[in-house]
Design a protein around this motif. Structure first.
Motif, PDB file in Angstrom:
ATOM      1  N   TYR A  65      67.639  25.704  77.426  1.00 24.22           N
ATOM      2  CA  TYR A  65      69.059  25.722  77.804  1.00 24.22           C
ATOM      3  C   TYR A  65      69.857  24.704  76.988  1.00 24.22           C
ATOM      4  O   TYR A  65      70.936  25.022  76.461  1.00 24.22           O
ATOM      5  CB  TYR A  65      69.203  25.418  79.294  1.00 24.22           C
ATOM      6  N   VAL A  66      69.337  23.486  76.872  1.00 26.36           N
ATOM      7  CA  VAL A  66      70.041  22.434  76.133  1.00 26.36           C
ATOM      8  C   VAL A  66      70.196  22.823  74.664  1.00 26.36           C
ATOM      9  O   VAL A  66      71.277  22.680  74.075  1.00 26.36           O
ATOM     10  CB  VAL A  66      69.297  21.088  76.262  1.00 26.36           C
ATOM     11  N   TYR A  67      69.097  23.320  74.074  1.00 25.58           N
ATOM     12  CA  TYR A  67      69.160  23.696  72.666  1.00 25.58           C
ATOM     13  C   TYR A  67      70.079  24.883  72.452  1.00 25.58           C
ATOM     14  O   TYR A  67      70.734  25.001  71.415  1.00 25.58           O
ATOM     15  CB  TYR A  67      67.756  24.018  72.150  1.00 25.58           C
ATOM     16  N   TYR A  68      70.148  25.775  73.437  1.00 25.18           N
ATOM     17  CA  TYR A  68      71.061  26.919  73.378  1.00 25.18           C
ATOM     18  C   TYR A  68      72.496  26.433  73.210  1.00 25.18           C
ATOM     19  O   TYR A  68      73.282  27.013  72.448  1.00 25.18           O
ATOM     20  CB  TYR A  68      70.916  27.733  74.663  1.00 25.18           C
ATOM     21  N   GLN A  69      72.848  25.360  73.923  1.00 26.00           N
ATOM     22  CA  GLN A  69      74.206  24.817  73.862  1.00 26.00           C
ATOM     23  C   GLN A  69      74.470  24.092  72.541  1.00 26.00           C
ATOM     24  O   GLN A  69      75.610  24.059  72.067  1.00 26.00           O
ATOM     25  CB  GLN A  69      74.436  23.849  75.034  1.00 26.00           C
ATOM     26  N   GLN A  70      73.432  23.518  71.952  1.00 20.85           N
ATOM     27  CA  GLN A  70      73.623  22.706  70.750  1.00 20.85           C
ATOM     28  C   GLN A  70      73.437  23.480  69.448  1.00 20.85           C
ATOM     29  O   GLN A  70      73.738  22.965  68.373  1.00 20.85           O
ATOM     30  CB  GLN A  70      72.633  21.532  70.765  1.00 20.85           C
ATOM     31  N   LEU A  71      72.933  24.688  69.551  1.00 22.77           N
ATOM     32  CA  LEU A  71      72.522  25.434  68.364  1.00 22.77           C
ATOM     33  C   LEU A  71      73.652  25.661  67.383  1.00 22.77           C
ATOM     34  O   LEU A  71      73.486  25.469  66.172  1.00 22.77           O
ATOM     35  CB  LEU A  71      71.913  26.775  68.781  1.00 22.77           C
ATOM     36  N   LYS A 118      78.508  40.868  51.996  1.00 23.06           N
ATOM     37  CA  LYS A 118      79.626  39.971  52.303  1.00 23.06           C
ATOM     38  C   LYS A 118      80.035  40.258  53.744  1.00 23.06           C
ATOM     39  O   LYS A 118      80.752  41.212  54.017  1.00 23.06           O
ATOM     40  CB  LYS A 118      80.793  40.190  51.357  1.00 23.06           C
ATOM     41  N   VAL A 119      79.497  39.445  54.668  1.00 21.46           N
ATOM     42  CA  VAL A 119      79.761  39.673  56.088  1.00 21.46           C
ATOM     43  C   VAL A 119      80.527  38.498  56.669  1.00 21.46           C
ATOM     44  O   VAL A 119      80.400  37.361  56.221  1.00 21.46           O
ATOM     45  CB  VAL A 119      78.449  39.873  56.876  1.00 21.46           C
ATOM     46  N   GLU A 120      81.331  38.793  57.681  1.00 18.51           N
ATOM     47  CA  GLU A 120      82.119  37.765  58.344  1.00 18.51           C
ATOM     48  C   GLU A 120      81.194  36.808  59.089  1.00 18.51           C
ATOM     49  O   GLU A 120      80.328  37.218  59.861  1.00 18.51           O
ATOM     50  CB  GLU A 120      83.081  38.420  59.351  1.00 18.51           C
ATOM     51  N   GLY A 121      81.360  35.511  58.855  1.00 16.58           N
ATOM     52  CA  GLY A 121      80.539  34.525  59.544  1.00 16.58           C
ATOM     53  C   GLY A 121      79.273  34.147  58.814  1.00 16.58           C
ATOM     54  O   GLY A 121      78.607  33.168  59.180  1.00 16.58           O
ATOM     55  N   GLY A 122      78.923  34.888  57.767  1.00 13.74           N
ATOM     56  CA  GLY A 122      77.747  34.560  56.976  1.00 13.74           C
ATOM     57  C   GLY A 122      76.455  34.623  57.785  1.00 13.74           C
ATOM     58  O   GLY A 122      76.369  35.267  58.826  1.00 13.74           O
ATOM     59  N   CYS A 123      75.453  33.918  57.304  1.00  9.14           N
ATOM     60  CA  CYS A 123      74.142  33.934  57.961  1.00  9.14           C
ATOM     61  C   CYS A 123      74.096  33.062  59.211  1.00  9.14           C
ATOM     62  O   CYS A 123      73.190  33.222  60.039  1.00  9.14           O
ATOM     63  CB  CYS A 123      73.063  33.484  56.981  1.00  9.14           C
ATOM     64  N   ILE A 124      75.047  32.140  59.352  1.00  5.69           N
ATOM     65  CA  ILE A 124      75.055  31.273  60.533  1.00  5.69           C
ATOM     66  C   ILE A 124      75.147  32.094  61.804  1.00  5.69           C
ATOM     67  O   ILE A 124      74.364  31.921  62.735  1.00  5.69           O
ATOM     68  CB  ILE A 124      76.222  30.261  60.466  1.00  5.69           C
ATOM     69  N   SER A 125      76.120  32.996  61.859  1.00  8.21           N
ATOM     70  CA  SER A 125      76.323  33.789  63.070  1.00  8.21           C
ATOM     71  C   SER A 125      75.121  34.683  63.354  1.00  8.21           C
ATOM     72  O   SER A 125      74.726  34.866  64.514  1.00  8.21           O
ATOM     73  CB  SER A 125      77.592  34.633  62.944  1.00  8.21           C
ATOM     74  N   LYS A 126      74.503  35.211  62.316  1.00  4.94           N
ATOM     75  CA  LYS A 126      73.348  36.088  62.490  1.00  4.94           C
ATOM     76  C   LYS A 126      72.154  35.312  63.035  1.00  4.94           C
ATOM     77  O   LYS A 126      71.475  35.751  63.977  1.00  4.94           O
ATOM     78  CB  LYS A 126      72.972  36.734  61.154  1.00  4.94           C
ATOM     79  N   LEU A 127      71.882  34.151  62.441  1.00 11.02           N
ATOM     80  CA  LEU A 127      70.740  33.339  62.862  1.00 11.02           C
ATOM     81  C   LEU A 127      70.965  32.767  64.259  1.00 11.02           C
ATOM     82  O   LEU A 127      70.032  32.699  65.069  1.00 11.02           O
ATOM     83  CB  LEU A 127      70.511  32.195  61.862  1.00 11.02           C
ATOM     84  N   THR A 163      72.709  34.095  66.743  1.00 15.49           N
ATOM     85  CA  THR A 163      72.493  35.162  67.722  1.00 15.49           C
ATOM     86  C   THR A 163      71.009  35.443  67.917  1.00 15.49           C
ATOM     87  O   THR A 163      70.529  35.607  69.043  1.00 15.49           O
ATOM     88  CB  THR A 163      73.208  36.454  67.268  1.00 15.49           C
ATOM     89  N   PHE A 164      70.273  35.474  66.816  1.00 11.20           N
ATOM     90  CA  PHE A 164      68.842  35.755  66.856  1.00 11.20           C
ATOM     91  C   PHE A 164      68.092  34.715  67.688  1.00 11.20           C
ATOM     92  O   PHE A 164      67.292  35.056  68.570  1.00 11.20           O
ATOM     93  CB  PHE A 164      68.291  35.774  65.428  1.00 11.20           C
ATOM     94  N   ILE A 165      68.357  33.427  67.434  1.00 11.18           N
ATOM     95  CA  ILE A 165      67.640  32.362  68.130  1.00 11.18           C
ATOM     96  C   ILE A 165      68.083  32.262  69.587  1.00 11.18           C
ATOM     97  O   ILE A 165      67.269  32.039  70.489  1.00 11.18           O
ATOM     98  CB  ILE A 165      67.828  31.018  67.407  1.00 11.18           C
ATOM     99  N   GLN A 166      69.365  32.448  69.842  1.00 18.32           N
ATOM    100  CA  GLN A 166      69.859  32.367  71.211  1.00 18.32           C
ATOM    101  C   GLN A 166      69.244  33.435  72.104  1.00 18.32           C
ATOM    102  O   GLN A 166      68.944  33.189  73.275  1.00 18.32           O
ATOM    103  CB  GLN A 166      71.381  32.465  71.236  1.00 18.32           C
ATOM    104  N   GLU A 167      69.051  34.626  71.560  1.00 19.36           N
ATOM    105  CA  GLU A 167      68.417  35.692  72.336  1.00 19.36           C
ATOM    106  C   GLU A 167      67.010  35.295  72.755  1.00 19.36           C
ATOM    107  O   GLU A 167      66.584  35.552  73.883  1.00 19.36           O
ATOM    108  CB  GLU A 167      68.389  36.993  71.524  1.00 19.36           C
TER     109      GLU A 167
END
Length: 279
Positions: free
Chosen positions: A138-144, A229-238, A240-244
């Motif tokens: 939970y904590v890491y979810y908030q800080q990711l 060329k995607v909006e948000g780059g790889c940050i948003s993708k990674l 979402t992946f880790i948060q799931e």
């Protein structure tokens, strides 16, 4: 009157034994075949019920191993070790679950108070491990999000194709190909890459893994028709992946910890009942 009290105490103990055994069967995913017919045959019951406990322990371990083996490709891109720590905690908890399942049945039907004490301690250890895993998730979810924004670009641009950082290179290539993205925020991030500016890139302006169709040297052209060329780059993708996956770890951790409370209550009650009968 004394005979009635002795019988009442014995019946209460038997009920607690069945409750605790039922807890073991439910918590360790009983297959439905390990049902006690009478305390006399208790010697064989731990053997029958050990298979479900082993299977459930393996199931708990599987979540941790899944994180370590199948989902660990991107761990080298994370600055914090929290994500990895939650996986190791689940693996350890899984081992303890398997041991505790067998011990719980033995302690229940053999009425050994020393085994019940050990059983309670193991339940408490599992409870604490699962709570820790859930809280860390939970904590890491908030800080990711903040961590990725602060560190991912530097990791990608300063360690990609650098000696001693082969794991990062592999992780970045897989990240960009699997999630169809290029760069931390966008493809322009690669202009700051030490590998690109060193001349070792062979004229590439982005890694070949940014390309929609990967061929040697395709990273020399960064047009939208050639690279992702995607909006948000790889940050948003990674993120979402880790948060799931963190949600899964958190749910498993907190869920099992809550169930453990009932096991500890039943164990304490049975221990107290046996103590009264003993005296």
């Amino acid at each position: 009157m004394g005979e009635f009290n002795e019988k009442k105490t014995t019946c209460g103990t038997v009920c607690l034994k069945y409750l605790l055994f039922t807890f073991n069967c439910c918590f360790w995913v009983s297959s439905g075949h390990a049902r006690p017919s009478h305390p006399v045959i208790c010697g064989s019951l731990p053997i029958v019920s050990s298979l479900p406990s082993l299977l459930a322990g393996l199931a708990v371990m599987a979540v941790g191993i899944w994180t370590l083996a199948l989902k660990s490709d991107y761990i080298s891109l994370l600055a914090s070790g929290t994500y990895l720590a939650t996986a190791y905690i689940l693996v350890v908890a899984g081992v303890v679950v398997m041991v505790t399942g067998v011990l719980g049945c033995c302690a229940t039907f053999k009425e050994r108070r020393n085994l019940l004490r050990l059983y309670f301690i193991l339940l408490l250890i599992i409870f604490l491990l699962e709570i820790i895993a859930g809280v860390l998730a939970y904590v890491y979810y908030q800080q990711l999000n903040a961590e990725l924004k602060e560190n991912l670009k530097d990791t990608m641009t300063k360690r990609y194709h650098q000696k001693g950082h082969e794991g990062v290179t592999s992780a970045v290539d897989k990240l960009q190909q699997e999630f169809h993205c290029c760069g931390s925020n966008n493809s322009q991030d690669w202009r700051d890459s030490e590998w690109i500016r060193s001349g070792e890139a062979g004229g590439r302006v982005v890694p070949d893994s940014c390309c929609k169709t990967v061929v040697a040297g395709c990273g020399q052209r960064d047009h939208a028709s050639n690279i992702y060329k995607v909006e948000g780059g790889c940050i948003s993708k990674l993120e979402t992946f880790i948060q799931e996956h963190l949600r899964i770890i958190g749910a498993v951790g907190i869920g099992i910890a809550c169930v453990q409370v009932f096991g500890m209550i039943f164990t304490c009650c049975l221990y107290k009942s046996l103590k009264l009968e003993h005296y």
